[in-house]
Design an enzyme around this catalytic site. Structure first.
Site, PDB file in Angstrom:
ATOM      1  N   ASP A 389       0.814  -1.060   0.065  1.00  0.00           N
ATOM      2  CA  ASP A 389      -0.088   0.042  -0.088  1.00  0.00           C
ATOM      3  C   ASP A 389       0.794   1.366   0.003  1.00  0.00           C
ATOM      4  O   ASP A 389       0.395   2.426  -0.183  1.00  0.00           O
ATOM      5  CB  ASP A 389      -0.935   0.037   1.184  1.00  0.00           C
ATOM      6  CG  ASP A 389      -2.112  -0.943   0.860  1.00  0.00           C
ATOM      7  OD1 ASP A 389      -2.616  -1.307  -0.452  1.00  0.00           O
ATOM      8  OD2 ASP A 389      -2.811  -1.540   1.842  1.00  0.00           O
ATOM      9  N   TYR A 470      -9.862   0.045   2.452  1.00  0.00           N
ATOM     10  CA  TYR A 470      -9.371  -0.298   3.886  1.00  0.00           C
ATOM     11  C   TYR A 470      -8.844   0.737   4.425  1.00  0.00           C
ATOM     12  O   TYR A 470      -8.120   1.808   4.024  1.00  0.00           O
ATOM     13  CB  TYR A 470      -8.051  -1.337   3.568  1.00  0.00           C
ATOM     14  CG  TYR A 470      -8.654  -2.537   4.668  1.00  0.00           C
ATOM     15  CD1 TYR A 470      -9.910  -3.305   4.615  1.00  0.00           C
ATOM     16  CD2 TYR A 470      -7.782  -2.794   5.773  1.00  0.00           C
ATOM     17  CE1 TYR A 470     -10.088  -4.280   5.292  1.00  0.00           C
ATOM     18  CE2 TYR A 470      -8.062  -3.833   6.467  1.00  0.00           C
ATOM     19  CZ  TYR A 470      -9.314  -4.770   6.482  1.00  0.00           C
ATOM     20  OH  TYR A 470      -9.617  -5.782   7.141  1.00  0.00           O
TER      21      TYR A 470
END
Lengths: 824, 824
Positions: A389, A470
């Protein structure tokens, strides 16, 4: 740096809406609004002792670097308005964090001047064989005639400053994907009751497609695309996979040569859209129910009124303001002996530097390195899905915090700026800083004639990175005894799998069924942090102190016990760079000791790397096919390495592009080098660095719908002083009370019976100067009168904040929904 | 039950002041004061659905049981005023918890009447070979002509209802110990500058002695006694060992035949006091510095004024009162779907019964069983030290909580009564109940045009057991999604070792040097709890769901990946009673599934036994010489057993007397019985029970002085719903906010760019009924005006409470220092 949150790049990492591509390249940028200073509670101006030498580039610094590159490096043939990856352009600039060795003099030896300031530039650059992303260093700053731009190689152990960029023509990819969807619109209409909506990708009745790339060693990708629905109100896309998958041959660098191949539906593989269509025409074709949005994906329940919900919950207040000192300009914090600087980076978000406690060095650097999520499954999407990420930018995706919710109403909020595509973007209020009093004490004891209780009030630096589906809440927590905690809590939407009703396999092989046509899919979150511990100075040793059973003979134990089954401590020094796992039965203390500093009792000053909350797992998968060498740090829990200027990070966002030939290969950092700096002939200076992981093995269940819950997803590591001070230093800082019986009794064990002497009374009176009848003796300040609490302190008024749809084209504002509440 | 907090018994467990013995036997008891109802915040009277069938005996029930035993069982030859262990007397009475099978009809099948009520009596009873402690059951209650007293054997797998009591003559032991001290007063004066003070055992300049017993298999004890100083102000006795140790031959049941043998000082063993004295006369005798009290043991620092300490810390308030319903009489709590009964026992403190969530059964029983601390060291004291703290009484030693510190000012406080020596004792305000809003959210998500945030407000039931030097804060925590947490945090004083300056061994073999003449000594805390899970009913299965690496071939993955390194789930059912350790790399989920109930998606309803905070270790020592068979539950982390009426507990306090022949031997409970209730021919009904441990490997360091800190000592296990509901049930209960951009945008990923449709707006408006301009939409109640907070809510006024020295002889009041603040 070089984070690819924008949709063009997101496509290739499978977080993309099919039909939106290339936006920021063709949209004119407007300047962002001025950052809001949300806190003005510090009446006094507090000045940090030194400059924040890790601070992000200012807007003017960034502009000067961009201008310098454009003007002085015309040979790069840069454009300010790239149309595709075949153009050369500056992707972004940010601070090149100074080498640690260059800061030592300034920070610790009263050196007069800070280290040189340099920028790191990420440039999209085309060579003969196509587009690359390349890193350069530009400096010193401010730009003068002496400033230069050099390939930035020394911090990448690949020896390269560049990575091949497999994405050449975003617009063409967009067209390709949309054409694929339109070509099978008869099939999607028949099986899903929907088609792609080219005009409106957020049409809740339309279809999207997210791709999952498989990198081919010879270059390019194979993509598996799955259809999704956008979700109506709650951004629940990743709960709405649609169970039709299409395979794309994307090995060519020329998108026009890409082709759609196999389709997969309901457990069956079709060689082409045509075969799929033919099968569908068969009246015996086996369908599986579609996955339809509905109130089940709502993240809020506005209607339910169980008893108690008519009352607001308890809330924390801080009527007299914060007890830390905060230099907002230098982002320097001082709180009950702790001192540290805060800075940010686009890829990694918040980092802390030069953490000291009671004047002694504890850590040079503490910050996130990479956040991985690795999935498994038996469908073409989940079967190979993984995210790194920082590629999307844990910093860039740290959006505005919700006051009174993400952080207490009384928190200080910090804005973040970053510089991308020659613009300065900012996200207001995306870091918060606050004290909180825990629901439990720091220490207590009940004696026969006294009881003492000390409150556990701690300091938190918080940000939340929302990377697509998320949300990672990332905390750095400080306690009054010198303990630091690094904690990550996950929320937001899981990335779920389509549930195939006639699946012949056990559904529980990769997760659980969690809705009509939805299954969870197991995944590992492994989130890597760097902790450059300098425990009472840079020379440190890592020791495993093991508790071991032993059968032992003691002279005093005879003759009754010729030998005794007991336990003892055995110390194992970590003598070379190594990855270490948390021990069985928690049976070892992982200690970082000063090599030369001892406390008053002759014990080495140390910090313990200790379990915090939840689990701290490493990757289940052995030698992941998907990851290659891009994230080997995920294979053990804690790493001990030599600290080097040439190895400032365990990962780089561009590892995501070339996992089998990453620009930083962690195995080359953790390569068994010597850690015995005291050995004769050792050239190692004794400065070690720790990398450690938090995260979770996540097998979501029905309770993860709609969102994962943070009280059970939290994972933390604590760094706990171990003989670092001579005595518990929190005693000097803590607030609490001693209740003392009137009279003359000293304190035995509670419940005992005695006739003690008068000493205690005299002693207490001597200390408190209170009257002989003193009963409750406070240490630290207490509340001493009732207070009128304004509503703002209980429930910050969101009505005070502008609500406007600023975000769409105004990337300078780093537009997100959270912007709703920015102050007018 | 049968807990030996009073000093007579404490002697033999090494927690005793030498010179105080036998107090409660010779002191006339006064009646206790009336319990204080500290909370009257519930305006409405709330009635539990059923009786608390586990409630402690009322004072009148206890009195009637005592009276019945005296009158109807004259053959026992009981006395109300025993002078020694050679007398027969009632030690205590309490509720005999009903058999689970006898409660089912009443609790779950609308049975009309609760189970019969019985009492458990512990009676000190002399047989031919000396004194015993024996358990009897008396009932049914109320006492009628049909009531009987029977030996209570069926819950003890030893087949016995009694344990031999090795302590016969407390007064004689007191005299013996004091005589020993006086006999070497010349030595102690010379080496320690102090002697025992017979007149005042709390004389800070005097000496005490604590013994450590070694049980001899043939009967009686060997004792090693170490001298201590009482400590001046902070009850720091266990930080003040004095480094002179005396061995006592206590094998005879006749104390007059006991003898003092070896002495140990500064690493040297002397065969007698005479030898010691002779050696001391030698000018070359090697001395080691004494361990002297001083400000370093103070638990409070009233003087230090670091910046910030002049301001009170943040504090939690609850201006509108609690959101739970509480039936104080039946000790029944209802909170956002959770319902449970609270009860207590002298040995084990708080237990919860009949825990349900949203109407479904979760646990029948949850409560502490035993708290062990096992030390190691190379001196005669620490080398064999261990405690089983139910022996002293985790319930009896749960003293008054400090309002606003141990629990928020707004907490509800509960009193506890227990019945011992024919009196009813009570401890006011020793359990608290409160909601708290965590510093972090329960869930959140930032989308492109909305952000949603839900507060994590939880409910805690708390008590603190102070057993001599150590304080255990024991929490049962409830979360809105159905999660339960059991958490123990340790504070108070460590039990430290004398530091011998000329010790030839490494100091770090058993701990660290932490003061001039003090060393820490390593010890394991292993604290056992019972969780009788009835997940959606009594028939349950325990499953280990493992995450395992696998190399797998998928059709859709070819030809690029003929096989792939990935992972999957493998389920292992626990088929027989077993002790299980937490898995390597957290690589298994421990799930208790309903055998017959599934959720809407066909998944078995389950609860996961999950890691909470800190570590949850089992005992390091293998086959401890000291423990024998008394605490085998400490050898693994989690146990799965058949649930049986005959095995209601994993331990009994009297195990401390006879470790090699305990009244409850856990190995006989965990004896590999079948757990496959669905197998043909199985007689097992499927009702399983879990025992699990929390605790810590504790190697104290300088920061443990003066007290261990709770933020790092905490250890918890969570029971987390796993497919128990169809969706996250906290959505219905939680308070929070959704921020929504004005206008018509639907929510994509934050940071994306799109032109969405109008659906979201319409949907939001439909739900909230708010105006079109609604921006902040709240769920659950919010604060809507400023509030005047009285001082009492910020800082409960201790001045309102009586300060009196009531505790000394008034054991009915369970006198402790905390009693200082009981309300007048």
């Amino acid at each position: 740096m070089i984070e690819f949150r924008s949709r063009s790049w997101v496509l290739l990492s499978s977080l993309l809406v099919l039909v939106l591509l290339g936006g920021f390249l063709i949209t004119p940028f407007k300047h962002g609004q001025t950052p809001v200073d949300y806190s003005s509670k510090h009446a006094d101006v507090y000045k940090s002792p030194r400059q924040n030498v890790w601070a992000e580039l200012t807007a003017s610094e960034a502009a000067s670097v961009n201008e310098y590159i454009f003007k002085e490096h015309a040979s790069l043939n840069l454009t300010k308005h790239p149309k595709s990856g075949r153009d050369n352009f500056i992707f972004g600039v940010e601070t090149l964090k100074p080498n640690k060795t260059d800061t030592i003099s300034y920070l610790y030896n009263d050196g007069p001047s800070p280290p040189e300031r340099w920028a790191k530039a990420a440039i999209a650059q085309n060579f003969d064989d196509g587009p690359y992303m390349a890193y350069y260093m530009v400096g010193p700053l401010p730009i003068t005639e002496d400033s230069v731009m050099l390939p930035l190689e020394y911090i990448f152990n690949s020896g390269r400053n560049y990575v091949k960029n497999p994405v050449q023509d975003w617009a063409a990819i967009q067209d390709f994907a949309l054409a694929m969807a339109e070509n099978v619109s008869d099939i999607t209409q028949e099986l899903l009751g929907a088609t792609a909506n080219r005009a409106d990708p957020s049409d809740p009745h339309g279809l999207l497609a997210f791709p999952r790339p498989s990198r081919i060693e010879t270059g390019g990708f194979t993509l598996w695309m799955q259809f999704y629905r956008p979700g109506m109100g709650s951004n629940a896309r990743t709960l709405l996979p649609q169970g039709i998958y299409a395979k794309v041959d994307a090995t060519s660098s020329d998108v026009t040569k890409w082709s759609v191949g196999q389709f997969y539906y309901n457990g069956v593989l079709y060689e082409s859209a045509g075969d799929f269509r033919t099968a569908l025409a068969d009246p015996n074709f086996e369908r599986t129910p579609a996955n339809i949005d509905g109130p089940w994906t709502d993240t809020e329940d506005f209607e339910s009124k169980p008893p108690g919900r008519e009352l607001p919950p308890p809330v924390s207040i801080q009527p007299y303001g914060p007890r830390y000192k905060f230099d907002r300009k230098e982002r320097f914090v001082s709180w009950f002996g702790f001192e540290f600087y805060i800075t940010t980076a686009q890829a990694t978000g918040v980092s802390l530097f030069d953490i000291r406690f009671k004047g002694e060095r504890v850590m040079y650097e503490l910050g996130l390195q990479e956040a991985m999520a690795h999935y498994a499954g038996d469908d073409p999407m989940q079967g190979g899905l993984e995210f790194l990420d920082t590629f999307f930018g844990m910093g860039k995706n740290a959006f505005e915090l919700v006051p009174g919710y993400d952080c207490p109403a009384y928190a200080d909020y910090l804005d973040v700026e970053f510089h991308q595509s020659q613009k300065t973007h900012f996200t207001p209020n995306s870091i918060c800083l606050f004290e909180y009093t825990a629901d439990y004490l720091l220490s207590r004891h009940t004696a026969q004639y006294s009881v003492t209780a000390s409150r556990n009030t701690f300091l938190t630096v918080r940000s939340v990175s929302t990377v697509g589906n998320y949300d990672y809440t990332i905390d750095y927590v400080f306690y009054m005894d010198g303990t630091l905690e690094v904690k990550v809590r996950a929320s937001g939407f899981i990335y779920a799998a389509f549930y195939t009703a006639n699946n012949t396999k056990s559904e529980d092989e990769y997760g659980h069924r969690i809705h009509d046509a939805l299954a969870s899919s197991m995944h590992d979150h492994v989130i890597n942090f760097k902790a450059d511990l300098d425990v009472a100075g840079p020379k440190n040793d890592m020791v495993r102190m093991a508790l071991e059973p032993i059968t032992q003979s003691y002279e005093w134990d005879k003759p009754e016990h010729p030998e005794r089954n007991t336990m003892h401590l055995v110390e194992y020094k970590v003598t070379e760079e190594a990855g270490i796992d948390w021990p069985k039965n928690s049976g070892e203390f992982y200690l970082v000791y000063s090599s030369d500093q001892k406390n008053a009792w002759g014990e080495r000053k140390g910090y313990r790397i200790a379990s915090g909350s939840g689990t701290r797992p490493h990757l289940t998968i052995l030698n992941s096919t998907t990851l290659g060498d891009s994230a080997r740090w995920a294979e053990h829990d804690i790493w001990v390495l030599q600290n080097k200027d040439t190895e400032p990070r365990s990962a780089d966002p561009l590892n995501y592009f070339t996992p089998h030939d990453p620009i930083i290969d962690f195995t080359k950092m953790a390569d068994h080098e010597n850690l015995e700096h005291n050995a004769s002939g050792s050239s190692y200076d004794g400065d070690l660095v720790i990398y450690f992981n938090v995260g979770a093995h996540h097998v979501p269940h029905s309770g993860d719908v709609p969102n994962t819950l943070m009280h059970t997803s939290g994972s933390s590591v604590k760094f706990v002083p171990h003989n670092f001070n001579d005595r518990d230093p929190s005693r000097e800082s803590v607030q609490g009370v001693r209740l003392q019986l009137k009279g003359s009794k000293s304190g035995g064990f509670a419940g005992e019976q005695s006739e003690p002497s008068g000493d205690l009374k005299n002693r207490m009176n001597r200390r408190t100067k209170g009257p002989d009848t003193t009963k409750a003796m406070y240490f630290g300040a207490t509340y001493d009168k009732g207070i009128k609490i304004p509503l703002e302190a209980l429930e910050p008024s969101m009505e005070e904040y502008v609500s406007e749809e600023h975000g769409v084209t105004d990337l300078s504002y780093n537009g997100s929904a959270a912007g709703v509440w920015h102050r007018e």
